[in-house]
Write an enzyme that holds these catalytic residues in place. Structure first.
Site, mmCIF file in Angstrom:
data_model
loop_
_atom_site.group_PDB
_atom_site.id
_atom_site.type_symbol
_atom_site.label_atom_id
_atom_site.label_comp_id
_atom_site.label_asym_id
_atom_site.label_seq_id
_atom_site.Cartn_x
_atom_site.Cartn_y
_atom_site.Cartn_z
ATOM 1 N N ASP A 22 9.126 -1.578 6.190
ATOM 2 C CA ASP A 22 8.229 -1.226 7.297
ATOM 3 C C ASP A 22 6.942 -0.772 6.602
ATOM 4 O O ASP A 22 6.708 -1.146 5.431
ATOM 5 C CB ASP A 22 8.841 -0.125 8.186
ATOM 6 C CG ASP A 22 8.052 0.102 9.478
ATOM 7 O OD1 ASP A 22 8.143 -0.723 10.388
ATOM 8 O OD2 ASP A 22 7.309 1.110 9.575
ATOM 9 N N LYS A 48 16.509 3.338 12.146
ATOM 10 C CA LYS A 48 15.216 3.383 11.440
ATOM 11 C C LYS A 48 15.285 4.532 10.458
ATOM 12 O O LYS A 48 16.049 5.487 10.645
ATOM 13 C CB LYS A 48 14.078 3.617 12.442
ATOM 14 C CG LYS A 48 12.722 3.218 11.925
ATOM 15 C CD LYS A 48 12.461 1.734 12.083
ATOM 16 C CE LYS A 48 11.157 1.329 11.428
ATOM 17 N NZ LYS A 48 10.817 -0.079 11.701
HETATM 18 P P1 NDP Z 1 2.113 -2.412 5.819
HETATM 19 O O1 NDP Z 1 2.360 -1.157 5.115
HETATM 20 O O2 NDP Z 1 2.275 -3.704 5.079
HETATM 21 O O3 NDP Z 1 0.649 -2.424 6.459
HETATM 22 C C1 NDP Z 1 0.256 -1.448 7.375
HETATM 23 C C2 NDP Z 1 -1.205 -1.683 7.721
HETATM 24 O O4 NDP Z 1 -1.558 -0.786 8.774
HETATM 25 C C3 NDP Z 1 -2.135 -1.366 6.577
HETATM 26 O O5 NDP Z 1 -3.281 -2.168 6.685
HETATM 27 C C4 NDP Z 1 -2.458 0.106 6.813
HETATM 28 O O6 NDP Z 1 -3.682 0.516 6.222
HETATM 29 C C5 NDP Z 1 -2.558 0.133 8.314
HETATM 30 N N1 NDP Z 1 -2.225 1.501 8.799
HETATM 31 C C6 NDP Z 1 -1.134 2.226 8.519
HETATM 32 N N2 NDP Z 1 -1.189 3.432 9.109
HETATM 33 C C7 NDP Z 1 -2.355 3.468 9.767
HETATM 34 C C8 NDP Z 1 -2.995 4.417 10.575
HETATM 35 N N3 NDP Z 1 -2.439 5.611 10.816
HETATM 36 N N4 NDP Z 1 -4.192 4.070 11.116
HETATM 37 C C9 NDP Z 1 -4.741 2.849 10.886
HETATM 38 N N5 NDP Z 1 -4.182 1.906 10.123
HETATM 39 C C10 NDP Z 1 -3.004 2.207 9.581
HETATM 40 O O7 NDP Z 1 3.065 -2.377 7.115
HETATM 41 P P2 NDP Z 1 3.554 -3.560 8.016
HETATM 42 O O8 NDP Z 1 2.512 -4.605 8.136
HETATM 43 O O9 NDP Z 1 4.922 -3.934 7.580
HETATM 44 O O10 NDP Z 1 3.746 -2.809 9.422
HETATM 45 C C11 NDP Z 1 2.679 -2.698 10.367
HETATM 46 C C12 NDP Z 1 3.265 -2.389 11.730
HETATM 47 O O11 NDP Z 1 4.182 -3.431 12.104
HETATM 48 C C13 NDP Z 1 4.071 -1.092 11.817
HETATM 49 O O12 NDP Z 1 3.914 -0.534 13.110
HETATM 50 C C14 NDP Z 1 5.507 -1.571 11.663
HETATM 51 O O13 NDP Z 1 6.432 -0.670 12.245
HETATM 52 C C15 NDP Z 1 5.448 -2.871 12.436
HETATM 53 N N6 NDP Z 1 6.486 -3.844 12.121
HETATM 54 C C16 NDP Z 1 6.666 -4.308 10.853
HETATM 55 C C17 NDP Z 1 7.642 -5.243 10.599
HETATM 56 C C18 NDP Z 1 7.803 -5.869 9.260
HETATM 57 O O14 NDP Z 1 8.605 -6.825 9.152
HETATM 58 N N7 NDP Z 1 7.089 -5.453 8.227
HETATM 59 C C19 NDP Z 1 8.571 -5.692 11.654
HETATM 60 C C20 NDP Z 1 8.237 -5.202 12.973
HETATM 61 C C21 NDP Z 1 7.254 -4.277 13.164
HETATM 62 P P3 NDP Z 1 -3.648 1.363 4.850
HETATM 63 O O15 NDP Z 1 -3.334 0.375 3.780
HETATM 64 O O16 NDP Z 1 -5.009 1.945 4.764
HETATM 65 O O17 NDP Z 1 -2.572 2.407 5.019
#
Ligand code: NDP
Length: 446
Positions: free
Chosen positions: A167, A127
């Protein structure tokens, strides 16, 4: 849960990594789950597999200097933690978020190792990321940052060495800038990153994969309870890549997503979230979730993200970030009739939250199994790049579906065979651990 085995693992790991609470939390969960495996397989202790598996093979930290649109020099910190390559080249996403530090990247890399093993594709765990905040930055600023980040990262990665992906904060735009810089520096066009655009080696269905995979996994959890998505109220936190495509798949299977969020607050729409509006705000305009009310005035918006778990639902899918669903939120969900929770984000549920779900008989799908569809499809992207082929959306989606079914089966079978029926957390940890440790044993002490 405490025992001599868990205490001994945690005492060494804590003394070596004292300021890394998320990493310690992830190690403790795995240690608790694998205790019966260690008892049944004496060679694991003799060969110090657990002591080796909690230590990353390599940790890289580097300076990332870049110049913003006002001509000011900015300095961020970059990370790549190459955790374990026993079953294949390192593989794992890059996170760009101001909260990123070494402990968070280590927790993610540790989890990734077992998750990747569960996919049964030949990929190790890693990572990376940076404390750079893409929010409010121009495309040029994001590009300058990504180029500077790659100026160091390129020496540590490669299609047979380490293959990063997206991510939090890293989507198609960032992967494009990173890939362009890697190609320029190395003068080679290879599948060194996944999540690429379709015009330069990306895979159809990769964008949708984590969210769709989460829903395929949850479908199996619901089927074990002799039910399905039809008519279910569903709450999904986040509104990023994972949340959006989970919501799309839930709706296509007859569920009703009534709430979504971002890091400022959450929306509730009793008519069902209009996903085209969320996609426009988040994917096109890079705006805030509260702008949803402009298009759907009957919906409600509330500040603060953890309030989303007070919205009554039968299925909860936390898809934002780590430790976003605590014991209090889990208890509220249980009280309001939640029957299943599955983690789209990495480690979004605190240990107290998981315990409350288990004690209440709520089906619980842990991240390293439930959200493995993204990395599994990244592995399919690597296969297509190696073969110089591209598969159709349906081909990739059907392979993804098969992989999620296989992950579910592995988790269920592992928990059954260790007398922990229904505990998918233990099942995922045991099945992933066994696959990695068998390879480590075969390789000798390296
Ligand atoms: P994105 O950046 O596309 O979206 C993240 C979302 O989570 C946004 O809506 C963001 O809001 C919100 N968010 C981020 N940080 C916080 C926080 N501290 N408190 C509340 N909301 C928060 O990321 P992904 O959708 O790709 O990833 C989301 C999760 O899924 C992560 O944990 C990631 O590790 C996991 N994941 C992702 C994969 C992928 O293929 N993308 C694969 C496997 C796991 P805002 O816009 O306001 O920051």
């Amino acid at each position: 849960m405490s025992s001599a085995f868990v205490d001994s693992v945690m005492s060494t790991v804590t003394s070596r990594n004292p300021a890394e609470p998320e990493f310690l939390q992830a190690v403790r969960e795995v240690a608790e789950s694998i205790e019966p495996v260690v008892a049944r397989r004496p060679e694991i202790s003799r060969l110090k597999i657990v002591e080796r598996i909690v230590e990353p093979e390599r940790q890289i930290m580097f300076r990332v200097p870049w110049v913003n649109d006002r001509g000011e020099i900015q300095v961020n910190r970059g990370f790549r933690v190459q955790f374990n390559s026993a079953i294949g080249p390192y593989k794992g996403g890059l996170r760009l978020h101001p909260s990123v530090n070494l402990g968070i990247i280590k927790f993610l890399g540790f989890e990734q190792t077992f998750k990747n093993a569960l996919t049964t594709t030949p990929i190790g765990g890693s990572k990376g990321g940076s404390d750079f905040d893409p929010k409010g930055k121009s495309d040029m600023e994001v590009m300058h940052f990504c180029q500077s980040f790659m100026n160091e990262l390129y020496r540590h990665i490669g299609p047979d060495t380490d293959v990063p992906a997206g991510d939090i904060g890293v989507g198609g735009r960032e992967i494009g800038f990173l890939f362009g810089q890697y190609k320029k520096i190395t003068n080679s066009f290879t599948g060194v990153l996944t999540g690429k655009g379709l015009s330069y080696g990306g895979s159809l269905a990769r964008t949708e994969a984590t969210g769709y995979g989460l829903v395929y996994f949850t479908t199996r959890m619901l089927a074990d309870r002799k039910t399905d998505w039809k008519g279910k109220r569903v709450v999904i936190s986040g509104s990023g890549n994972v949340a959006i495509y989970a919501a799309q798949k839930v709706a296509s299977l007859g569920g009703k997503v009534v709430a979504m969020s971002d890091s400022n607050g959450y929306i509730v729409d009793e008519e069902g979230i209009a996903l085209d509006v969320v996609k426009r705000i988040k994917e096109v305009e890079r705006g805030r979730i509260k702008e949803y009310l402009g298009a759907c005035p009957k919906a409600a918006y509330k500040d603060g993200c953890d309030g989303i778990w007070t919205v009554p639902c039968q299925v909860a899918l936390p898809c934002a970030t780590q430790n976003e669903l605590n014991g209090k939120s889990a208890a509220t969900l249980v009280k309001n009739g939640c029957i299943a929770a599955a983690e789209g984000a990495n480690m979004p549920t605190t240990p107290e939250g998981v315990k409350i779900f288990h004690d209440a008989g709520v089906s619980f799908g842990p991240a390293k199994a439930a959200n493995a569809g993204g990395v599994a499809t990244s592995a399919l992207e690597m296969s297509q790049n190696s073969m110089r082929q591209s598969w159709t959306f349906n081909e990739v989606d059907s392979k993804l579906h098969g992989i999620m079914d296989s992950i579910y089966d592995q988790c269920r079978d592992a928990s059954d065979s260790y007398g922990l029926k229904g505990n998918l957390v233990a099942g995922a940890n045991i099945a992933g651990f066994l696959r990695v440790s068998d390879a480590m044993i075969a390789h000798g002490v390296v």
